[in-house]
Enzyme design. Structure first.
Site, PDB file in Angstrom:
ATOM      1  CD  GLU A   1      -3.924   3.244  -5.521  1.00 55.43           C
ATOM      2  OE1 GLU A   1      -4.263   4.311  -5.203  1.00 55.43           O
ATOM      3  OE2 GLU A   1      -3.323   2.513  -4.513  1.00 55.43           O
TER       4      GLU A   1
ATOM      5  CB  SER B   1      -0.874   0.142   1.479  1.00 57.72           C
ATOM      6  OG  SER B   1      -1.321  -1.098   1.632  1.00 57.72           O
TER       7      SER B   1
HETATM    8  C1  LIG Z   1      -5.337  -0.449   3.103  1.00 60.45           C
HETATM    9  C2  LIG Z   1      -5.399  -0.647   1.585  1.00 60.45           C
HETATM   10  O1  LIG Z   1      -4.245  -0.346   1.104  1.00 60.45           O
HETATM   11  C3  LIG Z   1      -6.274  -0.451   0.507  1.00 60.45           C
HETATM   12  C4  LIG Z   1      -7.742  -0.784   0.991  1.00 60.45           C
HETATM   13  O2  LIG Z   1      -8.237  -1.905   1.083  1.00 60.45           O
HETATM   14  S1  LIG Z   1      -8.401   0.261   1.841  1.00 60.45           S
HETATM   15  C5  LIG Z   1     -10.062  -0.466   2.250  1.00 60.45           C
HETATM   16  C6  LIG Z   1     -10.982  -0.175   1.070  1.00 60.45           C
HETATM   17  N1  LIG Z   1     -12.325  -0.887   1.355  1.00 60.45           N
HETATM   18  C7  LIG Z   1     -13.368  -0.162   1.792  1.00 60.45           C
HETATM   19  O3  LIG Z   1     -13.125   1.214   1.854  1.00 60.45           O
HETATM   20  C8  LIG Z   1     -14.600  -1.025   2.182  1.00 60.45           C
HETATM   21  C9  LIG Z   1     -15.754  -0.148   2.225  1.00 60.45           C
HETATM   22  N2  LIG Z   1     -16.917  -0.991   2.512  1.00 60.45           N
HETATM   23  C10 LIG Z   1     -17.630  -1.641   1.772  1.00 60.45           C
HETATM   24  O4  LIG Z   1     -17.404  -1.788   0.587  1.00 60.45           O
HETATM   25  C11 LIG Z   1     -18.721  -2.559   2.332  1.00 60.45           C
HETATM   26  O5  LIG Z   1     -19.138  -2.021   3.736  1.00 60.45           O
HETATM   27  C12 LIG Z   1     -18.654  -3.921   2.341  1.00 60.45           C
HETATM   28  C13 LIG Z   1     -18.275  -4.497   0.968  1.00 60.45           C
HETATM   29  C14 LIG Z   1     -17.409  -4.303   3.224  1.00 60.45           C
HETATM   30  C15 LIG Z   1     -19.447  -4.735   2.914  1.00 60.45           C
HETATM   31  O6  LIG Z   1     -20.761  -4.308   2.303  1.00 60.45           O
HETATM   32  P1  LIG Z   1     -22.210  -4.509   3.281  1.00 60.45           P
HETATM   33  O7  LIG Z   1     -23.067  -4.050   2.064  1.00 60.45           O
HETATM   34  O8  LIG Z   1     -22.092  -3.469   4.579  1.00 60.45           O
HETATM   35  O9  LIG Z   1     -22.277  -5.809   3.499  1.00 60.45           O
HETATM   36  P2  LIG Z   1     -22.813  -7.132   2.809  1.00 60.45           P
HETATM   37  O10 LIG Z   1     -24.214  -6.965   2.482  1.00 60.45           O
HETATM   38  O11 LIG Z   1     -22.605  -8.157   3.799  1.00 60.45           O
HETATM   39  O12 LIG Z   1     -21.741  -7.281   1.595  1.00 60.45           O
HETATM   40  C16 LIG Z   1     -22.001  -6.418   0.390  1.00 60.45           C
HETATM   41  C17 LIG Z   1     -21.462  -7.827  -0.433  1.00 60.45           C
HETATM   42  O13 LIG Z   1     -19.882  -7.767  -0.304  1.00 60.45           O
HETATM   43  C18 LIG Z   1     -19.848  -9.386  -0.309  1.00 60.45           C
HETATM   44  N3  LIG Z   1     -18.698  -9.168   1.001  1.00 60.45           N
HETATM   45  C19 LIG Z   1     -18.501  -8.622   1.983  1.00 60.45           C
HETATM   46  N4  LIG Z   1     -17.431  -8.681   2.676  1.00 60.45           N
HETATM   47  C20 LIG Z   1     -16.715  -9.638   2.072  1.00 60.45           C
HETATM   48  C21 LIG Z   1     -15.635 -10.384   2.074  1.00 60.45           C
HETATM   49  N5  LIG Z   1     -14.646 -10.106   3.353  1.00 60.45           N
HETATM   50  N6  LIG Z   1     -14.891 -11.121   1.162  1.00 60.45           N
HETATM   51  C22 LIG Z   1     -15.790 -11.336   0.139  1.00 60.45           C
HETATM   52  N7  LIG Z   1     -17.091 -10.887   0.015  1.00 60.45           N
HETATM   53  C23 LIG Z   1     -17.310 -10.007   0.888  1.00 60.45           C
HETATM   54  C24 LIG Z   1     -20.928  -9.696   0.325  1.00 60.45           C
HETATM   55  O14 LIG Z   1     -21.012 -11.137   0.175  1.00 60.45           O
HETATM   56  C25 LIG Z   1     -22.054  -8.824  -0.500  1.00 60.45           C
HETATM   57  O15 LIG Z   1     -21.833  -9.738  -1.565  1.00 60.45           O
HETATM   58  P3  LIG Z   1     -23.364  -9.706  -2.519  1.00 60.45           P
HETATM   59  O16 LIG Z   1     -23.541  -8.238  -3.120  1.00 60.45           O
HETATM   60  O17 LIG Z   1     -22.945 -10.468  -3.612  1.00 60.45           O
HETATM   61  O18 LIG Z   1     -24.414 -10.120  -1.704  1.00 60.45           O
END
Ligand SMILES: CC(=O)CC(=O)SCCNC(=O)CCNC(=O)[C@H](O)C(C)(C)COP(=O)(O)OP(=O)(O)OC[C@H]1O[C@@H](n2cnc3c(N)ncnc32)[C@H](O)[C@@H]1OP(=O)(O)O
Length: 287
Positions: A154, A121
């Protein structure tokens, strides 16, 4: 150049398991490396859980889940990477650990066209490239958590990355993995974390100063700005140790007080309160 079909993933934690899953679901032959049997078993369980979730949600057939799992070989021997055409390193966010992995991969991989990618990252791609004899084939391919859900990648070429490496990596990520690519210069934090991390650290400082409760800070951003989750819940998802490591790399690069990890984050990491992966961070996930 040959089409990329054989991929290696080093590290099967939160990010490595997601990357391996996405590659296997795309029909690629995947070898996953971890240090020792326990870590391999935990990585496999993570992938099985995520595939199981996709099946439950009707996103994946049971047969496709079994085929994807069947395409992943788990091994603690890096020697198994000899024939890999592209390898993604996704070990802990620590410069020494990552450079050691790149040096080892450089010795093992025989394909003269192989791409050496890092999911870092915030650690400069240049430093990882210089740990190999082929910096022109080293590039950042940075995924987002949860990897099977989030579309963005990215792509981060260093000053020495060949244009052909960049083009091949971009085609692979877009066509094979179906992800959307943005390009970033090789600067700590790249595009997304340079914007995201100061925001997460600000939320932690806000909590630390008693400004508002964790729930109110998160509800503020979810309901007030339509973010899918609030900054403290997101820090729990990313991992407090990873957030601290990214902040430290960015602070080391830019010396901006904005990037310096606040004491509350440091103490929570000291205490092993790492977020979802340790069942407790800003919230309790044990129940
Ligand atoms: C630090 C770095 O260098 C880079 C990074 O990664 S920074 C972090 C970037 N990530 C974010 O900003 C995440 C923001 N959050 C989200 O996008 C959403 O809250 C979330 C996808 C995590 C959960 O979504 P939600 O709507 O609250 O929950 P939920 O309905 O359970 O999940 C939505 C979908 O994602 C899937 N999902 C959620 N968590 C998952 C996981 N850990 N693995 C696989 N699939 C997952 C679910 O199965 C669901 O799929 P469908 O649409 O097919 O049903």
């Amino acid at each position: 150049m040959a089409e990329i079909e054989r991929v290696g993933v080093v590290g099967c934690g939160l990010m490595g398991s997601g990357i391996a899953e996405v590659c296997a679901r795309a029909g690629l032959d995947v070898v996953v490396n971890e240090v020792g049997e326990d870590a391999l078993a935990a990585g496999r369980a993570r992938i099985e859980k995520s595939l199981g979730r996709a099946v439950r949600n009707g996103k994946l057939e049971e047969s496709a889940r079994d085929e994807a799992l069947g395409r992943i070989r788990f091994s603690s021997d890096l020697g198994e990477f000899a024939d890999r055409q592209l390898v993604v390193e996704a070990v802990a966010e620590n410069e020494q650990v990552k450079t050691d992995v790149f040096t080892a991969l450089d010795k093992v991989i025989t394909d003269p066209e192989a791409i050496f990618a890092s999911n870092t990252s915030s650690i400069p791609i240049m430093k990882l490239g210089m740990a190999t004899s082929r910096p022109q084939q080293v590039i950042g391919i940075h995924f987002f958590n949860p990897v099977p859900v989030l579309k963005l990648v990215e792509l981060v070429p260093s000053l020495l990355t060949d244009e052909s490496t960049k083009e091949r990596a971009e085609a692979f990520v877009e066509s094979k993995l179906g992800k959307e690519v943005i390009l970033s210069q090789d600067r700590a934090g790249f595009v997304v974390n340079a914007l995201l991390v100061p925001y997460l650290l600000s939320a932690i400082r806000m909590l630390e100063s008693g400004f508002a409760s964790p729930e109110d800070i998160d509800t503020g951003m979810v309901q007030g700005c339509a973010h899918p989750m609030g900054p403290l819940a997101l820090t729990d998802l990313i991992g407090l140790d990873t957030t601290k490591a990214i902040a430290e790399s960015m602070y080391a690069e830019f010396k901006e007080p904005l990037y310096s990890p606040p004491p509350l984050l440091l103490r929570m990491v000291d205490a092993g309160l790492l977020g979802k992966k340790s069942s407790r961070g800003f919230y309790d996930y044990s129940k």
